[in-house]
Each structure stands twice: as C-alpha cells, then as structure tokens.
Design a protein around this motif. Structure first.
Motif: not given
Length: 409
Positions: A273-280, A321-322, A145-146, A270-271
């Motif tokens: 978010a796929d590793r540590i989560g979107m909110v974080r 993007a997140v 998505m990013s 985007g990278r």
C-alpha cells in the motif's frame, strides 16, 4: 519533528525500523487482546466434553463471544471519537482476559455464557480507541499500521496454539492461567497512555472531510472478506480430513499454515500500500483470492496442498491492514468509529453466514463449502471498484498556544 507534524505528514514509504518502534506497544496490545478471540473457540469443545453442554449450547457460547465483540463496536467507537478515554483500551484487554479466564471455573451454563459475553465486550472496548491511537502513532504509514493489524492476527493464531495443550493437560479450568497476561498488558498500556502526550488526538479526529458513501462500500467489502476468512478457517481442517484423507494432525497443520500465512499477508499488504496505493492493494488482494482458492481445491495431494493453504492465508489477508487505514481515511473525523467497524463489526459479520455454509457442507461436504467460498471473491472484486484513494487535505496552520487556550477555554 513534533508529534503533531508526524501525525499529518504524507505517507511514509518503506518499512523503516522506526515503524516498529512506534507501533510495538500497539501491536503487542492487539496481539494480547485478540488472543482471547482465539481462546474461546479452542475452549468450546472442552465445555462440551467436561461440562456436557450440548451442541446448541456450545454454539451459544461462541455466539456470546461474537455478539459481545461485535455489537458494541460502533457505540464504543462514537464514544472514543468524542472523548480520549485513555482507560478504555486497557480496561478492555483486562475484561477480555478475566471473562475468558473465569469462564472455565464456573459450573453453570448461564454464568459461562455471561463471562464469555463479558470477554467479547472487553475485546470490543479495546479496538476503537486502540485503532484511533494506533493511527496517530502510525503517522500516515500503511506499513506501520500493518504492524498493528498483524498483532491481532498473531494473537488469534497463538490463542488456540497455547490454550489447547493447557486444556488437554489440566482441563477446562486451565482457562484461568490466561488471566494474568491480560491484566498485566492492561496495566502496561495504561502506563503507556500516561507517558504519551495525547494533545494531537483531537487534531487527528477533526482534520479532513468524511466520505460515508465510500466507507459504506468499504464495509461491504469487509463483510464479504470476513465471510471468506471465517468460512476457510472453519472448513479447511475438515477438508483435509474428509476430502484429502488426512489425519486430524495434518488437518490442524493446514489450519495453522493458513493462519500463519495471514500474518505474513497482513504485513505484505502494508508494504504494498505504501508503494502502489491502498485501493490498488485491496483490489489486487481481492482478485488474487480467486486463483489461490481454486489452486488449493485443484490439488488432491494432502501434502502438496499444504503450501497452497499457506498461500491462501497470505493472499486473503493482503487487504486486511489496508482496509483498516483506508476506513479511517474515509472517516477522518471518526477514526474510533471506523476502527470499530472495520476491526470488529464487519470482521465478525461473516460468522452470520456460517449456518448457510454448514447446510452446504452437510449436503456436499467441506469441499462443497470451500467451492462456494472460492466464488465469493467475485463479489469483493466488484464492490472494491467503488473504492477510491482518499484525498489528503492540506494541513491547517498550527495553532499558537494562545489560540489553543482560547479554543479549549
């Protein structure tokens, strides 16, 4: 793996080449669409110089494009969530280019205003259905998505870079040169729609439970971030010129670096978010804006501060993007509406606060405006504490061909 399974599988981890293959059409289309968002502010000074429009009229032209691009986003999103409307995003891109391109050929101010309003509406027509279909193509990956979101950042960045030399050389009528890319991209996207099965779109729209309260909190975060981004884009060149004593060329370089950093930050977000989560990731990006902005303001050397402008652009766009994907996860039954709000309405809302920042800049200079903006991330940090990771519901059983036929009969 079928396209339906790909749509609802858990998030992909990492940035495999498959992400770009799935998203390249949507990233390219987004870049072309948002190119015209960057073209309009680049063209407005030439309307003042060549058509002798006043400053109030010039601000009216910018307002026309902004209103046209922001206000229709929600109703268009609602339509996109009820109907597939494959023609809407291709038509939107074409209208954006035709409206912006023809604006430099007409002499009367009302016609210019109407054409730029049309260009804004075209931009608005693209985002909700394109955001919905890009979400389906992304297959649950924030990295994928990013790419879609970064496409828009690239288009906005490239718009002034290409338009300014053409307008300098050929005059305001050179806007017509930028009509063919929009029409061509519209035709390519329409053909892409015809070749791509759309049966899974209904499943993406209807699967999951909406969380309107959290979506409202996310929208508030978007508005605050939009205010910061729009303000920095507006005043960073003037800050270099008026406070740091740079020439206009170096001021433009600072803006270019800040916008270029935004593209990199979008991809990095985007990278992460796929590793540590979107909110974080959103919370990290909001918190990091504070030191980045203050560090840039603390540097009084016009050359040494240039990398800090790049850093500000990079960090401030990590959540971009997140937030788009997170908004669609909060409104899984209305991904088009979510995209319309996060990509259009909320991102444009920051422009409404520019007159207040203009008053501050009038009294204290561009540094005063940037100092105010450097404190605003505190609000985004506080608001983002209300965000939570979306709950992914189990995938419902796949319908057999017979039950699918009965449901649509």
């Amino acid at each position: 793996m079928t396209s339906t399974q790909e749509t609802t599988r858990p998030r992909d981890i990492g940035g495999s080449p498959g992400h770009w293959r799935r998203m390249r059409m949507w990233a390219t289309a987004h870049a072309v669409d948002d190119f015209y968002q960057g073209l309009v502010p680049a063209a407005v000074p030439y309307f003042v110089l060549e058509r002798h429009f006043g400053y109030v009229e010039a601000s009216g032209l910018a307002l026309a494009a902004t209103l046209g691009g922001a206000l229709p986003q929600v109703p268009i999103g609602l339509l996109a969530d009820r109907h597939r409307l494959r023609w809407m995003s291709p038509l939107g891109i074409s209208l954006a280019g035709i409206g912006a391109g023809l604006s430099g050929l007409v002499p009367a101010y009302p016609l210019v205003f109407a054409l730029l309003l049309t260009a804004g509406v075209g931009i608005a027509m693209f985002h909700p259905p394109a955001g919905r279909d890009a979400r389906r193509a992304a297959g649950g990956s924030a990295t994928a998505m990013s790419y879609f979101a970064a496409g828009g950042s690239v288009g906005f960045f490239v718009g002034p870079a290409l338009a300014t030399p053409a307008l300098d050389t050929l005059g305001i009528g050179a806007t017509a040169l930028f009509i063919p890319p929009a029409v061509l991209m519209g035709l390519v996207l329409l053909r892409h729609h015809d070749r791509t099965p759309g049966a899974t779109a209904e499943k993406v729209r209807r699967h999951g439970t909406d969380q309107p309260g959290r979506f409202a909190a996310l929208t508030s975060v978007e508005i605050v971030r939009s205010t910061i981004s729009t303000g920095v884009n507006t005043f960073i060149s003037l800050y270099w010129i008026r406070h740091l004593g740079a020439g206009s060329g170096l001021g433009g370089t600072a803006l270019t670096l800040e916008l270029g950093g935004g593209v990199l930050g979008t991809l990095l977000g985007g990278r992460l978010a796929d590793r540590i989560g979107m909110v974080r990731t959103v919370q990290l990006g909001n918190a990091a804006m504070l030191p980045a902005l203050w560090l840039m303001l603390a540097c009084d050397d016009k050359y040494a501060a240039l990398p800090l402008a790049l850093l500000v652009g990079l960090i401030s766009n990590i959540p971009f993007a997140v937030l788009i994907k997170l908004g669609q996860d909060y409104l899984p039954s209305r991904p088009g509406t979510a995209a319309g709000v996060t990509l259009g309405l909320a991102m444009s809302a920051g422009g409404l606060f520019m007159p207040l920042l203009g008053v501050v800049a009038g009294h204290y200079g561009p540094r005063g405006a940037l100092t105010v903006l450097a404190t605003v991330p505190v609000i985004a940090i506080l608001l983002s504490t209300a965000l939570r990771e979306p709950v992914h519901e189990p995938e419902p059983p796949r319908a057999t061909p017979s039950t699918t036929h009965d449901r649509h009969r």
